[in-house]
Design a protein around this motif. Sequence first.
Motif, PDB file in Angstrom:
ATOM      1  N   CYS A  10      71.495  78.757  37.394  1.00  0.00           N
ATOM      2  CA  CYS A  10      72.778  78.046  37.403  1.00  0.00           C
ATOM      3  C   CYS A  10      73.877  78.891  36.764  1.00  0.00           C
ATOM      4  O   CYS A  10      74.996  78.956  37.278  1.00  0.00           O
ATOM      5  CB  CYS A  10      72.655  76.708  36.686  1.00  0.00           C
ATOM      6  SG  CYS A  10      71.734  75.464  37.607  1.00  0.00           S
ATOM      7  N   ASN A  11      73.559  79.548  35.658  1.00  0.00           N
ATOM      8  CA  ASN A  11      74.552  80.399  34.991  1.00  0.00           C
ATOM      9  C   ASN A  11      74.956  81.572  35.860  1.00  0.00           C
ATOM     10  O   ASN A  11      76.141  81.873  36.013  1.00  0.00           O
ATOM     11  CB  ASN A  11      74.026  80.911  33.646  1.00  0.00           C
ATOM     12  CG  ASN A  11      74.119  79.863  32.566  1.00  0.00           C
ATOM     13  OD1 ASN A  11      75.062  79.095  32.513  1.00  0.00           O
ATOM     14  ND2 ASN A  11      73.116  79.824  31.712  1.00  0.00           N
ATOM     15  N   LEU A  12      73.982  82.253  36.436  1.00  0.00           N
ATOM     16  CA  LEU A  12      74.275  83.455  37.210  1.00  0.00           C
ATOM     17  C   LEU A  12      74.943  83.165  38.552  1.00  0.00           C
ATOM     18  O   LEU A  12      75.734  83.960  39.042  1.00  0.00           O
ATOM     19  CB  LEU A  12      73.005  84.275  37.405  1.00  0.00           C
ATOM     20  CG  LEU A  12      72.436  84.870  36.105  1.00  0.00           C
ATOM     21  CD1 LEU A  12      71.060  85.459  36.344  1.00  0.00           C
ATOM     22  CD2 LEU A  12      73.381  85.917  35.534  1.00  0.00           C
ATOM     23  N   LEU A  13      74.623  82.008  39.143  1.00  0.00           N
ATOM     24  CA  LEU A  13      75.225  81.645  40.430  1.00  0.00           C
ATOM     25  C   LEU A  13      76.432  80.719  40.266  1.00  0.00           C
ATOM     26  O   LEU A  13      77.021  80.284  41.253  1.00  0.00           O
ATOM     27  CB  LEU A  13      74.185  80.992  41.346  1.00  0.00           C
ATOM     28  CG  LEU A  13      73.037  81.886  41.784  1.00  0.00           C
ATOM     29  CD1 LEU A  13      72.060  81.108  42.657  1.00  0.00           C
ATOM     30  CD2 LEU A  13      73.553  83.119  42.517  1.00  0.00           C
TER      31      LEU A  13
ATOM     32  N   ILE B  38      72.537  79.970  48.336  1.00  0.00           N
ATOM     33  CA  ILE B  38      72.633  81.427  48.422  1.00  0.00           C
ATOM     34  C   ILE B  38      73.093  81.870  49.816  1.00  0.00           C
ATOM     35  O   ILE B  38      73.799  82.858  49.941  1.00  0.00           O
ATOM     36  CB  ILE B  38      71.341  82.152  47.981  1.00  0.00           C
ATOM     37  CG1 ILE B  38      70.151  81.814  48.864  1.00  0.00           C
ATOM     38  CG2 ILE B  38      71.063  81.895  46.510  1.00  0.00           C
ATOM     39  CD1 ILE B  38      68.906  82.657  48.587  1.00  0.00           C
ATOM     40  N   LYS B  39      72.725  81.102  50.831  1.00  0.00           N
ATOM     41  CA  LYS B  39      73.202  81.417  52.183  1.00  0.00           C
ATOM     42  C   LYS B  39      74.714  81.220  52.264  1.00  0.00           C
ATOM     43  O   LYS B  39      75.428  82.054  52.822  1.00  0.00           O
ATOM     44  CB  LYS B  39      72.488  80.542  53.218  1.00  0.00           C
ATOM     45  CG  LYS B  39      72.842  80.872  54.640  1.00  0.00           C
ATOM     46  CD  LYS B  39      72.035  80.056  55.615  1.00  0.00           C
ATOM     47  CE  LYS B  39      72.394  80.435  57.045  1.00  0.00           C
ATOM     48  NZ  LYS B  39      71.623  79.679  58.017  1.00  0.00           N
ATOM     49  N   GLU B  40      75.213  80.113  51.688  1.00  0.00           N
ATOM     50  CA  GLU B  40      76.653  79.846  51.685  1.00  0.00           C
ATOM     51  C   GLU B  40      77.413  80.915  50.905  1.00  0.00           C
ATOM     52  O   GLU B  40      78.544  81.262  51.241  1.00  0.00           O
ATOM     53  CB  GLU B  40      76.943  78.474  51.075  1.00  0.00           C
ATOM     54  CG  GLU B  40      76.547  77.327  51.963  1.00  0.00           C
ATOM     55  CD  GLU B  40      76.661  75.976  51.268  1.00  0.00           C
ATOM     56  OE1 GLU B  40      76.984  75.914  50.058  1.00  0.00           O
ATOM     57  OE2 GLU B  40      76.416  74.962  51.948  1.00  0.00           O
ATOM     58  N   LYS B  41      76.797  81.431  49.839  1.00  0.00           N
ATOM     59  CA  LYS B  41      77.430  82.476  49.023  1.00  0.00           C
ATOM     60  C   LYS B  41      77.185  83.871  49.603  1.00  0.00           C
ATOM     61  O   LYS B  41      77.599  84.856  49.012  1.00  0.00           O
ATOM     62  CB  LYS B  41      76.913  82.407  47.584  1.00  0.00           C
ATOM     63  CG  LYS B  41      77.404  81.197  46.819  1.00  0.00           C
ATOM     64  CD  LYS B  41      76.923  81.226  45.381  1.00  0.00           C
ATOM     65  CE  LYS B  41      77.470  80.065  44.605  1.00  0.00           C
ATOM     66  NZ  LYS B  41      78.578  80.441  43.726  1.00  0.00           N
TER      67      LYS B  41
ATOM     68  N   ASN C 146      66.667  89.348  48.893  1.00  0.00           N
ATOM     69  CA  ASN C 146      66.425  90.704  48.400  1.00  0.00           C
ATOM     70  C   ASN C 146      67.455  91.105  47.350  1.00  0.00           C
ATOM     71  O   ASN C 146      67.120  91.765  46.366  1.00  0.00           O
ATOM     72  CB  ASN C 146      66.431  91.714  49.549  1.00  0.00           C
ATOM     73  CG  ASN C 146      65.188  91.615  50.395  1.00  0.00           C
ATOM     74  OD1 ASN C 146      64.142  91.183  49.938  1.00  0.00           O
ATOM     75  ND2 ASN C 146      65.309  92.001  51.649  1.00  0.00           N
ATOM     76  N   GLU C 147      68.699  90.719  47.557  1.00  0.00           N
ATOM     77  CA  GLU C 147      69.754  91.029  46.590  1.00  0.00           C
ATOM     78  C   GLU C 147      69.489  90.325  45.260  1.00  0.00           C
ATOM     79  O   GLU C 147      69.693  90.900  44.190  1.00  0.00           O
ATOM     80  CB  GLU C 147      71.112  90.631  47.148  1.00  0.00           C
ATOM     81  CG  GLU C 147      72.272  90.989  46.249  1.00  0.00           C
ATOM     82  CD  GLU C 147      73.617  90.610  46.849  1.00  0.00           C
ATOM     83  OE1 GLU C 147      74.619  90.788  46.150  1.00  0.00           O
ATOM     84  OE2 GLU C 147      73.664  90.139  48.006  1.00  0.00           O
TER      85      GLU C 147
END
Length: 75
Positions: free
Chosen positions: A50-53, A11-14, A19-20
């Motif tokens: 996995c699906n959402l990210l 999530i950091k890389e993306k 919070n989001e």
Amino acid sequence: MITYENFFTLIKEKNISQNELIRTGIVDPRLLNALKHNKSVTTNSLDRICNLLNCDLYDILTYTKNENSNSQLDS
């Protein structure tokens, strides 16, 4: 042992904040807490993440064999 450090790296890389994730409904606050503390989570939750990210399972978790654990599966 299963750990979720990869999830937080991903999530950091993306460039997605925790919070989001909560605000958009991708991750429930209880699930995020379980991931932070390497607690058990359901396969449904992992599938949804996995699906959402748009990632694979090993993009969000790491398995390391625990040498001290019993080699037999629980019945």
